[in-house]
Enzyme design. Structure first.
Site, short mmCIF file in Angstrom:
data_model
loop_
_atom_site.label_atom_id
_atom_site.label_comp_id
_atom_site.label_asym_id
_atom_site.label_seq_id
_atom_site.Cartn_x
_atom_site.Cartn_y
_atom_site.Cartn_z
N HIS A 256 56.93 -11.21 66.30
CA HIS A 256 56.47 -10.29 65.27
C HIS A 256 56.55 -8.79 65.52
CE1 HIS A 256 53.15 -10.77 68.51
NE2 HIS A 256 52.71 -9.58 68.02
N SER B 106 50.32 -4.46 73.94
CA SER B 106 50.89 -5.11 75.12
C SER B 106 51.65 -6.38 74.51
CB SER B 106 49.91 -5.54 76.09
OG SER B 106 49.07 -6.37 75.61
N ASP C 43 57.43 -17.15 69.00
CA ASP C 43 57.10 -15.76 68.91
C ASP C 43 57.90 -15.07 69.88
OD1 ASP C 43 55.93 -13.47 68.14
OD2 ASP C 43 53.96 -13.89 68.94
#
Length: 1017
Positions: A112, A217, A143
């Site tokens: 993402h 983060s 991801d």
């Protein structure tokens, strides 16, 4: 490895943004800089706080050494989604990544972050060196993704890389995460759920640690004490302080392929599996002997994979069903995701044999593995200002839909057909659009993914003149999405003469029948947010005030600006294009025209104006258009006549002031209309006013407007003349005499006012200076009370037109600080043409400061005004709407011409210094800005000429003058030719004169316009 935690439900209500703010979207450029600096401060990595213990004052030497080396490989990523695409909206964000191959310049981050759509991204290293990033891989499901940078660009520090060691991830090991203050201990659970319609990972395990990671983060390495990355930080839960870490097994495999210059093979069954413990497997029908056999061979495993979702029309549709227990794949026992998908990814295009248990029945099924990349969109279409791509596996999985449908990314719709042409996929959609004329209005059948069982049909406006029709295709060799121009439109929408009849009404509804043939309905579409425009569509009611020449009046809520497309509906039957003739600079009125030959024998009628102004207590008929486009009527009475009150808006835009509103008893709901006598003679109009409330939220309201105020304007326009008006550039409000006495009004003046003819026993007080640089702005002050204008006592707003609007100079007697003062003031000429030239630069809409801007600033800066920035553009990150650009790279900017000169000069400099690395500023330009509070600042903006080209749009006054003689709004005149005699050759290499069925005549200039016009050259 134990998976007992899987018996609990996976955490929900988590998002990538909320979960410890892993992605930070900054609308304010300064807050973005501060956040970036915080993210680059990795000193927090050195602190150790073990769960369940107090914080120690010293740190273990091994962690100290490990983290000092690791932070050199960790980068802060700042990026922009330049277009809305798939699951990702356009806009800026910040995240983290880390170098995994310093020789090849490969950085690992989240999927993402790398994004499935077009982005522009940079990485900032520990020593604040910045490099460009190229997205080279994003996993279709999991991801993670990779960027590439040029290692030679890092000159002041030695590059480090963090090795990927998925095999070292064990439950209970101590870890550190960039930006996280706490020592953490790993546990294992299933993938987090970010919400329906969002990006979600599945078919994998996740690690968890009981603490939230810090903002930005996403993409941070999860490091063990030896400096190995054992997992990838992906998200967290907003309610409980816990973070989710992606295992690196599949990540390491993908990296190996990329290092070898190969495509990463990914297979799919379009099926989601979930890990289920043995106790639940028994409920599903798992036989004891099968469980015993698997437990003996894999004693550490506590469950198996179960089919959860099978997408329709996918490879497994009809072969697998939810609840099937996977036992083997190609005769190999499967106990976890890694076992199964190692086989699937290595078998793309081949058949695999799955052994499953369905209830008490064990069976073998053969399924062909589909290429996962083939159902992952790598292109999109831009048309009519919308982004359209094929429905991705991600979204299809969220809503259990077949992949590949035509998906409108900007609003979440699945298109079924356009103009009755089916659009099952993107290719079919492209071919369908190619058949449509520019300006066509066609039926669109669709449904929303959140309500798949409700089909809807609406009429869509096909715009091929303001917006481009082009296809963007992803190129992983350079990270860019390259545009392919589509062919020009097959034609321009034409209109044939048509006759329509109006609805008839019985005598009980009169005078509706007398005035209904004068009503029209207006729809407007705007290509740009000029002059503070908030919405790109509007509609409202209009009244025919003249048939020869054809002339319609409406409010400025319906037609707020002079660029766009107008469509007029007559008799609820005929829709034809219209064109703006005049925007009234003082009153809430706009005048438009049309080609009367297109109405053939339609019995339209111009309204007849009454000679009597409405007064309090007068009986009147209120007639308007209801929401079902039918007439509504009510006999009522004038309750009051008072000031129209509107607030300053943000962004600034035209607003009504210095005018009366007519209030009636028990007003009715309507979309606009008239106040008239019993014989149908019109005394007032119902107009919609636009404003904002105290929270800057959009509001609108309908007020009665005395039509006598615009009679002179109508007469001028009927005679083919430009109305000549003047103004004082101040805003008034009425005050009672008792208030005026508190400010020093004498008793003698009170008597004069009370005895004055038609006096309302009020006075006008100045509450706002609209232009401090105007003659009135230099002499008048807020709080001044007007006693007379040209020796006439002024007690109401209706006194202003005769006193001011037709005079080049006025004589004012005012009361200021208990003293009477006399001023002779030159008025300001008004015209009905507002903005006539705009420039698009890096996603910013640049124009000369328009009238509404001047009332919100005391000292108007010398420069150009930023009126709007587009989300996802460089300007959206660096500039704030409402500021003046006064310098570019130390070059003064006075107006649009000097602005373009400064841009052109800077681009020439960049070309000359492209080979001089020492002078490379990374493509940033320095911009000096001044805001409305007279505060000066210098910002930098990274230019992007690939996605955000420079363009210019100019009103073509020559064509406009020709149109005043003979109006032909049914055709588009388009001439592309060299712009001879221009000194701005870079921006005017080609131009296109456009006579659109719109508000005005404009022509484009600039390199981009050939692509904007989609091949019309």
């Amino acid at each position: 490895m134990s998976f007992e935690d899987f018996k609990s439900n996976p955490p929900t209500a988590t998002t990538r943004e909320q979960m410890s703010d892993n992605e930070i979207h900054h609308d304010n450029p300064r807050s973005r800089k501060i956040a970036l600096k915080k993210m680059l401060n990795f000193k927090t990595l050195r602190k150790i706080k073990l769960r369940g213990s107090v914080q120690k004052s010293t740190e273990a030497p091994s962690w100290e050494t490990t983290l000092e080396k690791a932070i050199k490989a960790i980068v802060s990523i700042k990026a922009n989604h330049v277009r809305t695409f798939d699951t990702e909206p356009s806009g800026g964000y910040s995240a983290t990544g880390f170098v995994v191959d310093k020789e090849r310049g490969i950085i690992l981050s989240n999927r993402h972050v790398v994004s499935p759509g077009p982005i522009v991204a940079q990485a900032v290293f520990r020593d604040y060196e910045e490099v460009e990033l190229q997205p080279i891989y994003r996993d279709p499901v999991h991801d993670f993704g990779f960027f590439r940078f040029e290692p030679s660009k890092i000159k002041f520090m030695e590059l480090e890389q963090i090795p990927l060691s998925p095999e070292k991830a064990k439950i209970g090991i101590e870890i550190r995460v960039a930006g996280n203050d706490n020592g953490e201990i790993l546990s294992i659970l299933s993938a987090p759920e970010y919400g329906i319609g969002e990006y979600n990972d599945f078919n994998t395990f996740y690690f968890q640690a009981a603490s939230g990671t810090s903002g930005g983060s996403s993409g941070s390495p999860v490091i063990d004490i030896e400096g190995n990355a054992v997992a990838l930080n992906a998200g967290g839960e907003s309610i409980a302080s816990s973070s989710f870490y992606l295992p690196l097994d599949r990540v390491k495999r993908a990296l190996k392929y990329l290092q070898e210059g190969k495509q990463v093979p990914r297979g799919t069954l379009q099926t989601e599996f979930e890990y289920t413990p043995y106790d639940e497997l028994r409920h599903l029908g798992l036989k004891a002997n099968i469980e015993q056999e698997i437990r003996e061979k894999f004693p550490e495993e506590t469950g198996l994979l179960v089919v959860r979702i099978v997408l329709p029309k996918g490879p497994a549709d009809g072969l697998l069903v939810p609840g099937d227990i996977v036992i083997c794949a190609n005769k190999n026992i499967i106990t976890n995701f890694t076992h199964l998908f190692s086989i699937i990814d290595d078998s793309v295009g081949e058949n695999i044999e799955l052994t499953i248990c369905r209830g008490k029945t064990q069976m073998d099924v053969s399924i062909k593995i589909q290429d996962l990349h083939s159902i992952t969109p790598n292109r999109f279409v831009e048309v009519s200002g919308e982004i359209v791509n094929e429905l991705s596996y991600q979204l299809a999985h969220s809503y259990s839909q077949p992949v590949g449908g035509t998906y409108v990314a900007t609003n979440g719709y699945i298109l079924i057909s356009i103009n009755n042409i089916p659009t099952p996929n993107l290719d079919a959609f492209i071919e369908a659009v190619k058949t449509l004329p520019d300006g066509a209005r066609v039926p669109l059948k669709f449904y929303h993914l959140q309500n798949i069982h409700k089909e809807m049909v609406e009429i869509a406006f096909i715009d091929r003149h303001w917006n481009k029709f082009q296809v963007a295709i992803r190129d992983d060799t350079n990270g860019l999405w390259n545009y392919e121009k589509m062919p020009p439109p097959v034609s321009i929408q034409s209109y044939e003469p048509v006759t329509a009849q109006f609805q008839t009404f019985n005598e009980l509804l009169q005078p509706v029948g007398k005035i209904w043939p004068s009503f029209v309905f207006i729809n407007c579409f705007f290509p740009h947010n000029v002059d503070g425009l908030r919405y790109l569509e509007s509609n409202g009611t209009g009244l025919i005030v003249s048939t020869e020449p054809p002339l319609i009046v409406c409010d400025r809520y319906t037609v707020p600006v002079n660029i766009g497309d107008i469509f007029i509906t007559f008799a609820n039957s005929i829709m034809i294009p219209g064109k703006l003739v005049y925007l009234h600079p003082i009153y809430n009125c706009a005048f438009i025209t049309y080609d009367k030959t297109l109405l053939e024998n339609t019995p339209i009628r111009a309204i007849e104006l009454s000679d009597k102004d409405l007064e309090q207590g007068d009986e009147v008929y209120s007639i308007g258009i209801y929401e079902n486009h039918k007439p509504t009527i009510k006999k009522t009475a004038v309750m009051n006549i008072k000031d129209v009150i509107t607030k300053k808006c943000s962004p600034p835009r035209w607003r009504a002031m210095n005018v009366d509103e007519i209030r009636v008893d028990y007003p009715i709901d309507l979309l606009g209309g008239v106040l008239c006598e019993e014989d149908g003679k019109v005394q007032g109009l119902w107009l919609t006013y636009s404003s904002q409330n105290d929270n800057w939220e959009e509001i609108s309201f309908i007020k009665g407007f005395p039509i006598s105020l615009i009679k002179p304007t109508m007469i001028s326009l009927k005679n083919g003349e430009e109305p000549i008006l003047y103004n004082l550039d101040v805003e008034f409000r009425t005050i009672r005499l008792v208030e005026a006495k508190n400010y020093g009004l004498s008793d003698d003046w009170v008597k004069k006012i009370e005895s004055s003819k038609n006096s309302r026993h009020n006075l006008l007080s100045i509450i706002n200076i609209l232009d401090s640089a105007s003659p009135a702005g230099k002499l008048l002050k807020v709080g001044d009370i007007v006693l007379t204008i040209n020796d006439k006592i002024i007690t109401k707003m209706a006194d202003l037109p005769a006193a001011i609007y037709y005079s080049k100079e006025v004589d004012l007697l005012i009361l200021r600080d208990r003293e009477e003062k006399n001023f002779k003031i030159a008025t300001t000429p008004c015209n009905g043409q507002e903005t006539t030239r705009i420039v698009g630069w890096s996603g910013a809409l640049i124009q000369e400061p328009y009238k509404a801007v001047l009332e919100q600033v005391k000292n108007v800066p010398v420069g150009v005004y930023v009126s709007h920035t587009i989300c996802g553009s460089p300007a959206y990150v660096s500039l704030v709407p409402g500021v003046w650009i006064v310098e570019i790279q130390e070059r003064k900017v006075k107006d649009l011409d000097t602005f373009l000169e400064a841009i052109h000069a800077y681009e020439n400099e960049m070309k000359e210094t492209v080979e001089e690395d020492d002078d490379d500023n990374g493509g940033y330009v320095r911009i000096k800005i001044i805001n409305s509070n007279d505060v000066t600042d210098v910002v930098t903006m990274k230019l992007d000429s690939h996605y955000w080209k420079t363009w210019q749009l100019v009103e073509d006054k020559e064509t406009l003058r020709e149109s005043l003689v003979k109006i032909d709004v049914t055709r588009v005149l388009l001439i592309c030719r060299p712009h001879l005699g221009s000194k701005y050759h870079y921006f005017t290499r080609a131009s296109a004169r456009v006579s659109f069925r719109g508000l005005k005549f404009w022509h484009y200039t600039g390199d981009q316009f050939l692509s904007i016009l989609a091949g019309w050259e």
